[in-house]
Design a protein around this motif. Structure first.
Motif, mmCIF file in Angstrom:
data_model
loop_
_atom_site.group_PDB
_atom_site.id
_atom_site.type_symbol
_atom_site.label_atom_id
_atom_site.label_comp_id
_atom_site.label_asym_id
_atom_site.label_seq_id
_atom_site.Cartn_x
_atom_site.Cartn_y
_atom_site.Cartn_z
ATOM 1 N N VAL A 345 -11.640 -7.529 -8.920
ATOM 2 C CA VAL A 345 -10.215 -7.726 -9.322
ATOM 3 C C VAL A 345 -9.941 -7.547 -10.971
ATOM 4 O O VAL A 345 -8.967 -7.105 -11.247
ATOM 5 C CB VAL A 345 -9.568 -8.845 -8.805
ATOM 6 C CG1 VAL A 345 -7.801 -8.900 -9.172
ATOM 7 C CG2 VAL A 345 -9.921 -9.180 -7.263
ATOM 8 N N SER A 346 -10.605 -8.186 -11.537
ATOM 9 C CA SER A 346 -10.678 -8.248 -13.093
ATOM 10 C C SER A 346 -10.917 -6.730 -13.496
ATOM 11 O O SER A 346 -10.030 -6.283 -14.568
ATOM 12 C CB SER A 346 -11.942 -8.813 -13.730
ATOM 13 O OG SER A 346 -11.835 -10.302 -13.408
ATOM 14 N N ILE A 347 -11.678 -5.869 -12.866
ATOM 15 C CA ILE A 347 -11.862 -4.470 -13.151
ATOM 16 C C ILE A 347 -10.747 -3.790 -13.105
ATOM 17 O O ILE A 347 -10.124 -2.844 -13.942
ATOM 18 C CB ILE A 347 -13.022 -4.047 -12.822
ATOM 19 C CG1 ILE A 347 -14.458 -4.507 -13.162
ATOM 20 C CG2 ILE A 347 -13.059 -2.501 -12.782
ATOM 21 C CD1 ILE A 347 -14.595 -4.338 -14.333
ATOM 22 N N VAL A 348 -10.077 -3.953 -11.705
ATOM 23 C CA VAL A 348 -8.691 -3.366 -11.442
ATOM 24 C C VAL A 348 -7.863 -3.654 -12.436
ATOM 25 O O VAL A 348 -6.867 -2.739 -13.115
ATOM 26 C CB VAL A 348 -8.417 -3.869 -10.084
ATOM 27 C CG1 VAL A 348 -6.918 -3.225 -9.789
ATOM 28 C CG2 VAL A 348 -9.139 -3.361 -9.105
ATOM 29 N N ALA A 349 -7.551 -4.921 -12.782
ATOM 30 C CA ALA A 349 -6.449 -5.531 -13.947
ATOM 31 C C ALA A 349 -6.930 -4.775 -15.101
ATOM 32 O O ALA A 349 -5.644 -4.368 -15.975
ATOM 33 C CB ALA A 349 -6.516 -6.785 -14.054
ATOM 34 N N PHE A 350 -8.052 -4.680 -15.494
ATOM 35 C CA PHE A 350 -8.312 -3.929 -16.656
ATOM 36 C C PHE A 350 -7.768 -2.423 -16.628
ATOM 37 O O PHE A 350 -7.336 -1.790 -17.454
ATOM 38 C CB PHE A 350 -10.019 -4.119 -16.941
ATOM 39 C CG PHE A 350 -10.397 -3.223 -18.182
ATOM 40 C CD1 PHE A 350 -10.090 -3.667 -19.564
ATOM 41 C CD2 PHE A 350 -10.954 -1.756 -18.069
ATOM 42 C CE1 PHE A 350 -10.670 -2.747 -20.641
ATOM 43 C CE2 PHE A 350 -11.140 -1.105 -19.144
ATOM 44 C CZ PHE A 350 -11.171 -1.788 -20.451
#
Length: 378
Positions: A345-350
């Motif tokens: 999810v962090s990668i998607v947010a980034f």
């Protein structure tokens, strides 16, 4: 090759990449340099340089911590603060602090000239008032240094034979968005940059730095051209390290969670605004940005999706990514469980933040603290 075979190959390659990144993270966790409280630098001149713009809520606490750290310095020390045309009362807070603490020198910033961005220009003005020898410490207003921060950090600079070192502050986070995005700062270089090779190499691409707390030899800084050499770089900290390398210097990022903390952003709006101004330039070009975003999603979103569909290889890749985040958090004083489990999810947010930054850049609407960025930044 059938579609199912292609899918297995992609999942396998992604998992292998995540495992390789984990191996580098573990190696960096063993090798990363840290300020050493057991060492003591010589009694050379120290100059603390603090550029501020609209920092009324941070300035007093920041300067109080800076003075505590300066008190432990054995040599001559100066603290220079430049008010960069603040409009929120920062100038009054600074004037009051100077009146109570005569060792702090206040400067009024001149308007930003054409071809410059605000922070490089503020830092350049500060450096022009600093002596030509000793050590410069550039610090941001949202940073709180520990009393031993300057002694320990300069000791590391000198003992390691470096010209620049960035003790990366422990990033303070609250709220979902901050906890998703901010840990990617340390993880990004811990998982991709071989740190000992980076500090020896003159290659500009092998560079990571953080302008929140930056320690640099004064002579090396001037040989590199100072902030004039990076006058239109949004990521001026990394650009300064690259300029220093081109002039024959050496520098690297260090683990600084015990010498400083920083609360960069407060909530979604500040996170978006902060990353919007800079992510478009983080990877050198539009093609580079697209390549990095695609690679990150391949390595860190494909395996967990595959794992949800029953792939053991995908599960292995996901666990490697989670472990990489956990190792980084443990080494840099960041949050660990359960935050690291949300790495995909962090990668998607980034990815969303990077796209937002690139679109804003293309439309020419980038701003930061009331100033436009699109016109002068390359």
């Amino acid at each position: 090759m059938r579609v199912s075979e292609i899918g297995r190959w992609v999942i396998g390659a992604a998992a292998a990449g995540a495992i390789a990144s984990l191996a580098l993270t573990i190696d960096n966790a063993r090798r990363i340099r840290r300020p050493d409280p057991a060492s003591a630098p010589g009694a050379e001149p120290l100059t603390v340089l603090l550029p501020v713009r609209d920092e009324v809520d941070h300035l007093n606490d920041c300067l109080t911590a800076v003075l505590d750290a300066v008190d432990r310095w054995r040599g001559p020390a100066r603290v220079l603060v430049l008010d960069d045309e603040s409009a929120d009362g920062t100038d009054r807070v600074l004037a009051d602090f100077v009146a109570r603490h005569g060792c702090v020198e206040a400067l009024d910033g001149a308007p930003t000239p054409p071809g410059w961005l605000g922070k490089p220009w503020a830092c350049e003005q500060l450096s022009r008032q600093a002596p030509g020898d000793g050590v410069y410490v550039f610090v941001d207003a949202d940073v709180r240094v520990a009393p031993h921060a300057f002694v320990d950090s300069v000791a590391l600079l000198r003992a390691a034979g470096l010209d620049l070192v960035c003790p990366y502050p422990r990033q303070l986070t609250t709220g979902v968005v901050e906890r998703l995005v901010q840990p990617l700062l340390q993880w990004s270089w811990m998982s991709t940059l071989p740190l000992r090779l980076a500090e020896r190499s003159s290659r500009p691409s092998l560079s990571a730095a953080n302008g929140q707390l930056l320690i640099v030899d004064a002579a090396a800084y001037r040989r590199a051209g100072g902030h004039a050499a990076v006058r239109d770089d949004v990521l001026e900290d990394i650009a300064l390290l690259r300029a220093l390398k081109r002039s024959g210097g050496r520098g690297v990022v260090a683990e600084g969670s015990e010498v400083a903390t920083c609360r960069m952003y407060d909530g979604w709006r500040e996170v978006r605004a902060g990353y919007r101004k800079s992510l478009w330039s983080a990877f050198g070009s539009t093609a580079g940005t697209v390549a990095v975003v695609v690679l990150l999603n391949l390595l860190y979103t494909v395996p967990p999706i595959a794992a949800l569909c029953g792939s053991r290889i995908g599960l292995l890749g996901y666990l490697a990514a989670v472990t990489s985040r956990a190792v980084t958090a443990a080494r840099t004083g960041g949050r660990c469980w359960p935050d690291v489990l949300a790495h995909p999810v962090s990668i998607v947010a980034f990815t969303v933040l990077t796209a937002d930054s690139a679109i804003a850049r293309r439309r020419g609407v980038l701003t930061w603290k009331g100033r436009g960025l699109s016109g002068s930044a390359r």
